[in-house]
Motif scaffolding. Structure first.
Motif, PDB file in Angstrom:
ATOM      1  N   VAL A 178       0.761  -1.076   0.109  1.00 17.71           N
ATOM      2  CA  VAL A 178      -0.010   0.029  -0.126  1.00 17.71           C
ATOM      3  C   VAL A 178       0.819   1.469   0.050  1.00 17.71           C
ATOM      4  O   VAL A 178       0.520   2.405  -0.621  1.00 17.71           O
ATOM      5  N   TRP A 179       2.140   1.219   0.579  1.00 13.78           N
ATOM      6  CA  TRP A 179       2.684   2.252   0.890  1.00 13.78           C
ATOM      7  C   TRP A 179       4.489   1.846   0.840  1.00 13.78           C
ATOM      8  O   TRP A 179       4.722   0.703   0.733  1.00 13.78           O
ATOM      9  N   GLU A 180       5.098   2.633   0.195  1.00 15.75           N
ATOM     10  CA  GLU A 180       6.661   2.484   0.247  1.00 15.75           C
ATOM     11  C   GLU A 180       7.450   2.949   1.464  1.00 15.75           C
ATOM     12  O   GLU A 180       7.032   3.637   2.014  1.00 15.75           O
ATOM     13  N   ALA A 181       8.571   2.276   1.634  1.00 14.09           N
ATOM     14  CA  ALA A 181       9.333   2.789   2.779  1.00 14.09           C
ATOM     15  C   ALA A 181       9.791   4.309   2.694  1.00 14.09           C
ATOM     16  O   ALA A 181      10.005   4.539   1.696  1.00 14.09           O
ATOM     17  N   GLY A 182       9.660   4.913   3.829  1.00 15.39           N
ATOM     18  CA  GLY A 182       9.935   6.527   3.826  1.00 15.39           C
ATOM     19  C   GLY A 182       8.713   6.999   3.494  1.00 15.39           C
ATOM     20  O   GLY A 182       8.727   8.382   3.801  1.00 15.39           O
ATOM     21  N   ASP A 183       7.697   6.716   3.235  1.00 14.65           N
ATOM     22  CA  ASP A 183       6.384   7.332   3.134  1.00 14.65           C
ATOM     23  C   ASP A 183       5.694   7.981   4.420  1.00 14.65           C
ATOM     24  O   ASP A 183       6.199   7.488   5.387  1.00 14.65           O
ATOM     25  N   GLU A 184       4.891   8.931   4.173  1.00 19.72           N
ATOM     26  CA  GLU A 184       4.177   9.232   5.580  1.00 19.72           C
ATOM     27  C   GLU A 184       2.760   9.329   5.226  1.00 19.72           C
ATOM     28  O   GLU A 184       2.290   9.162   4.225  1.00 19.72           O
ATOM     29  N   VAL A 185       1.883   9.400   6.438  1.00 18.20           N
ATOM     30  CA  VAL A 185       0.483   9.125   6.258  1.00 18.20           C
ATOM     31  C   VAL A 185      -0.335  10.249   6.944  1.00 18.20           C
ATOM     32  O   VAL A 185       0.170  10.750   8.161  1.00 18.20           O
ATOM     33  N   VAL A 201      -7.510   8.186   4.498  1.00 17.36           N
ATOM     34  CA  VAL A 201      -6.000   8.143   4.546  1.00 17.36           C
ATOM     35  C   VAL A 201      -5.260   9.014   3.457  1.00 17.36           C
ATOM     36  O   VAL A 201      -5.900   8.841   2.275  1.00 17.36           O
ATOM     37  N   VAL A 202      -4.461   9.723   3.598  1.00 21.53           N
ATOM     38  CA  VAL A 202      -3.566  10.858   2.683  1.00 21.53           C
ATOM     39  C   VAL A 202      -2.130  10.333   2.999  1.00 21.53           C
ATOM     40  O   VAL A 202      -1.530  10.742   3.749  1.00 21.53           O
ATOM     41  N   PHE A 203      -1.617   9.569   1.996  1.00 19.68           N
ATOM     42  CA  PHE A 203      -0.181   9.255   1.868  1.00 19.68           C
ATOM     43  C   PHE A 203       0.514  10.455   1.016  1.00 19.68           C
ATOM     44  O   PHE A 203       0.093  10.910   0.164  1.00 19.68           O
ATOM     45  N   THR A 204       1.618  10.412   1.700  1.00 17.46           N
ATOM     46  CA  THR A 204       2.818  11.251   0.999  1.00 17.46           C
ATOM     47  C   THR A 204       4.044  10.725   0.745  1.00 17.46           C
ATOM     48  O   THR A 204       4.365   9.871   1.721  1.00 17.46           O
ATOM     49  N   GLY A 205       4.661  10.508  -0.407  1.00 20.53           N
ATOM     50  CA  GLY A 205       5.959  10.082  -0.924  1.00 20.53           C
ATOM     51  C   GLY A 205       5.741  10.151  -2.337  1.00 20.53           C
ATOM     52  O   GLY A 205       4.834  10.736  -3.168  1.00 20.53           O
ATOM     53  N   PRO A 206       6.767   9.842  -2.993  1.00 21.00           N
ATOM     54  CA  PRO A 206       7.151   9.833  -4.339  1.00 21.00           C
ATOM     55  C   PRO A 206       6.049   9.231  -5.375  1.00 21.00           C
ATOM     56  O   PRO A 206       6.027   9.518  -6.446  1.00 21.00           O
ATOM     57  N   TYR A 207       5.534   8.285  -4.915  1.00 20.42           N
ATOM     58  CA  TYR A 207       4.579   7.372  -5.721  1.00 20.42           C
ATOM     59  C   TYR A 207       3.104   7.461  -5.577  1.00 20.42           C
ATOM     60  O   TYR A 207       2.380   6.900  -5.972  1.00 20.42           O
ATOM     61  N   HIS A 208       2.885   8.666  -4.744  1.00 21.83           N
ATOM     62  CA  HIS A 208       1.359   8.933  -4.252  1.00 21.83           C
ATOM     63  C   HIS A 208       0.811  10.232  -5.099  1.00 21.83           C
ATOM     64  O   HIS A 208       1.505  11.210  -4.895  1.00 21.83           O
ATOM     65  N   ASP A 209      -0.272  10.157  -5.450  1.00 19.99           N
ATOM     66  CA  ASP A 209      -0.983  11.336  -6.125  1.00 19.99           C
ATOM     67  C   ASP A 209      -1.498  12.108  -5.005  1.00 19.99           C
ATOM     68  O   ASP A 209      -1.631  11.757  -3.918  1.00 19.99           O
ATOM     69  N   GLU A 210      -2.140  13.317  -5.357  1.00 20.51           N
ATOM     70  CA  GLU A 210      -2.768  14.009  -4.367  1.00 20.51           C
ATOM     71  C   GLU A 210      -4.000  13.386  -4.054  1.00 20.51           C
ATOM     72  O   GLU A 210      -4.803  12.623  -5.087  1.00 20.51           O
ATOM     73  N   PRO A 211      -4.454  13.480  -2.730  1.00 21.81           N
ATOM     74  CA  PRO A 211      -5.879  12.954  -2.603  1.00 21.81           C
ATOM     75  C   PRO A 211      -7.016  13.255  -3.319  1.00 21.81           C
ATOM     76  O   PRO A 211      -7.213  14.459  -3.696  1.00 21.81           O
ATOM     77  N   GLY A 212      -7.776  12.131  -3.855  1.00 21.47           N
ATOM     78  CA  GLY A 212      -8.836  12.335  -4.924  1.00 21.47           C
ATOM     79  C   GLY A 212     -10.419  12.512  -4.170  1.00 21.47           C
ATOM     80  O   GLY A 212     -10.534  12.511  -2.999  1.00 21.47           O
ATOM     81  N   GLY A 213     -11.262  12.658  -4.773  1.00 18.94           N
ATOM     82  CA  GLY A 213     -12.633  12.619  -4.403  1.00 18.94           C
ATOM     83  C   GLY A 213     -13.300  11.310  -4.115  1.00 18.94           C
ATOM     84  O   GLY A 213     -12.594  10.357  -4.371  1.00 18.94           O
ATOM     85  N   TRP A 214     -14.273  11.070  -3.349  1.00 16.73           N
ATOM     86  CA  TRP A 214     -15.076  10.145  -2.964  1.00 16.73           C
ATOM     87  C   TRP A 214     -15.285   8.985  -4.140  1.00 16.73           C
ATOM     88  O   TRP A 214     -14.843   7.900  -4.068  1.00 16.73           O
ATOM     89  N   GLU A 215     -15.584   9.316  -5.308  1.00 17.81           N
ATOM     90  CA  GLU A 215     -16.044   8.800  -6.363  1.00 17.81           C
ATOM     91  C   GLU A 215     -14.573   8.176  -7.474  1.00 17.81           C
ATOM     92  O   GLU A 215     -14.676   7.468  -8.005  1.00 17.81           O
ATOM     93  N   GLU A 216     -13.484   8.669  -6.823  1.00 11.34           N
ATOM     94  CA  GLU A 216     -12.306   8.600  -7.390  1.00 11.34           C
ATOM     95  C   GLU A 216     -11.421   7.469  -6.849  1.00 11.34           C
ATOM     96  O   GLU A 216     -10.307   7.137  -7.260  1.00 11.34           O
ATOM     97  N   VAL A 217     -11.867   6.976  -5.556  1.00 10.47           N
ATOM     98  CA  VAL A 217     -11.090   6.011  -5.038  1.00 10.47           C
ATOM     99  C   VAL A 217     -10.993   4.849  -6.011  1.00 10.47           C
ATOM    100  O   VAL A 217     -12.021   4.342  -6.593  1.00 10.47           O
ATOM    101  N   ASP A 218      -9.943   4.143  -6.157  1.00 11.01           N
ATOM    102  CA  ASP A 218      -9.654   2.954  -7.128  1.00 11.01           C
ATOM    103  C   ASP A 218      -9.310   1.667  -6.515  1.00 11.01           C
ATOM    104  O   ASP A 218      -8.722   1.598  -5.550  1.00 11.01           O
ATOM    105  N   LEU A 219     -10.542   0.809  -6.589  1.00  6.87           N
ATOM    106  CA  LEU A 219     -10.676  -0.556  -6.152  1.00  6.87           C
ATOM    107  C   LEU A 219     -10.319  -1.621  -6.921  1.00  6.87           C
ATOM    108  O   LEU A 219     -10.597  -2.760  -6.539  1.00  6.87           O
ATOM    109  N   SER A 220      -9.495  -1.147  -7.996  1.00 10.27           N
ATOM    110  CA  SER A 220      -9.488  -2.314  -9.021  1.00 10.27           C
ATOM    111  C   SER A 220      -8.511  -3.320  -8.772  1.00 10.27           C
ATOM    112  O   SER A 220      -8.346  -4.208  -9.387  1.00 10.27           O
ATOM    113  N   THR A 221      -7.132  -2.954  -7.951  1.00 11.57           N
ATOM    114  CA  THR A 221      -6.297  -3.724  -7.746  1.00 11.57           C
ATOM    115  C   THR A 221      -6.679  -4.730  -6.354  1.00 11.57           C
ATOM    116  O   THR A 221      -7.087  -4.301  -5.358  1.00 11.57           O
TER     117      THR A 221
END
Length: 227
Positions: free
Chosen positions: A35-42, A207-227
């Motif tokens: 879900v996140w990478e080493a060094g990320d923040e939440v 949750v809002v993750f910050t790190g090199p591989y995370h996008d800005e937090p999106g809206g409720w309908e933009e949550v991706d559950l495909s993976t």
């Protein structure tokens, strides 16, 4: 809430897999993403935003079970929450348009948000929500406003690291429960894959993750559950 460092994602994934083994459900494949990478923040979204989303879902539940459209919209207008209603939610609230069943399923997303806000004690993947948590939500029948509700509950959101850890568990549970349903296996409790997906949806959004591989937090309908 300020962002805080996250623990090693591999360690958390190992803990999630131990829980899956305890439940007796299949483990995701080794290549299943972290879900996140080493060094990320939440961090968590602002408390008022979490409360607003919970209140909106609660009104949607009311609409699913007979609340008139004018009463639902009147409550949202009076609580100044209309701008945070998504377009699909608006169409359902106003005209009953959309997949009614998909909105009913949001009951478990609401349960997940209630847990994040500290309004429920657990988010047990084997146990469905009970009626007690509903009493922690706005009393629509008594015209309790959003502001009055916030003053009554005095929400105490959980530690963002705890929420992130439970998100990792639900990320794995989502795969496991879908695999059980695909193969015709037996679920470990009374909660099905749809409910697990809804709880994951709530946690992913909260949750809002910050790190090199995370996008800005999106809206409720933009949550991706495909993976």
């Amino acid at each position: 809430m300020a962002a805080v460092p996250l623990p090693d994602p591999g360690t958390i994934r190992t803990a999630s897999c131990y829980e899956l083994e305890r439940l007796g459900v299949p483990l995701p494949p080794d290549e299943y993403p972290l879900v996140w990478e080493a060094g990320d923040e939440v961090a968590l979204r602002p408390t008022a935003e979490l409360e607003a989303r919970a209140a909106i879902l609660h009104v949607i539940m009311g609409r699913c079970f007979g609340m008139p459209a004018d009463a639902a919209m009147g409550w949202l207008l009076g609580s100044h929450l209309v701008e945070q209603v998504t377009p699909p939610e608006w169409q359902f609230l106003v005209g009953g348009k959309g997949d009614h069943r998909s909105f009913v399923l949001h009951h478990d997303a609401l349960f997940g948000l209630a847990w994040v806000l500290g309004l429920t004690r657990h988010l047990d993947p084997t146990v469905p929500p009970d009626d007690r948590f509903v009493r922690q939500l706005p009393n629509l029948a008594a015209d309790e406003t959003f502001a009055q509700w916030r003053s009554r509950i005095l929400a105490a959101p959980r530690d963002p690291v705890e929420v992130a850890g439970l998100l990792d568990l639900h990320y794995c549970l989502d795969w496991s429960y879908l695999e059980i349903e695909r193969t015709g296996g037996v679920l470990p409790g009374l909660v099905d894959a749809n409910a697990i997906g809804q709880r994951r949806w709530a946690l992913e959004w909260a949750v809002v993750f910050t790190g090199p591989y995370h996008d800005e937090p999106g809206g409720w309908e933009e949550v991706d559950l495909s993976t």
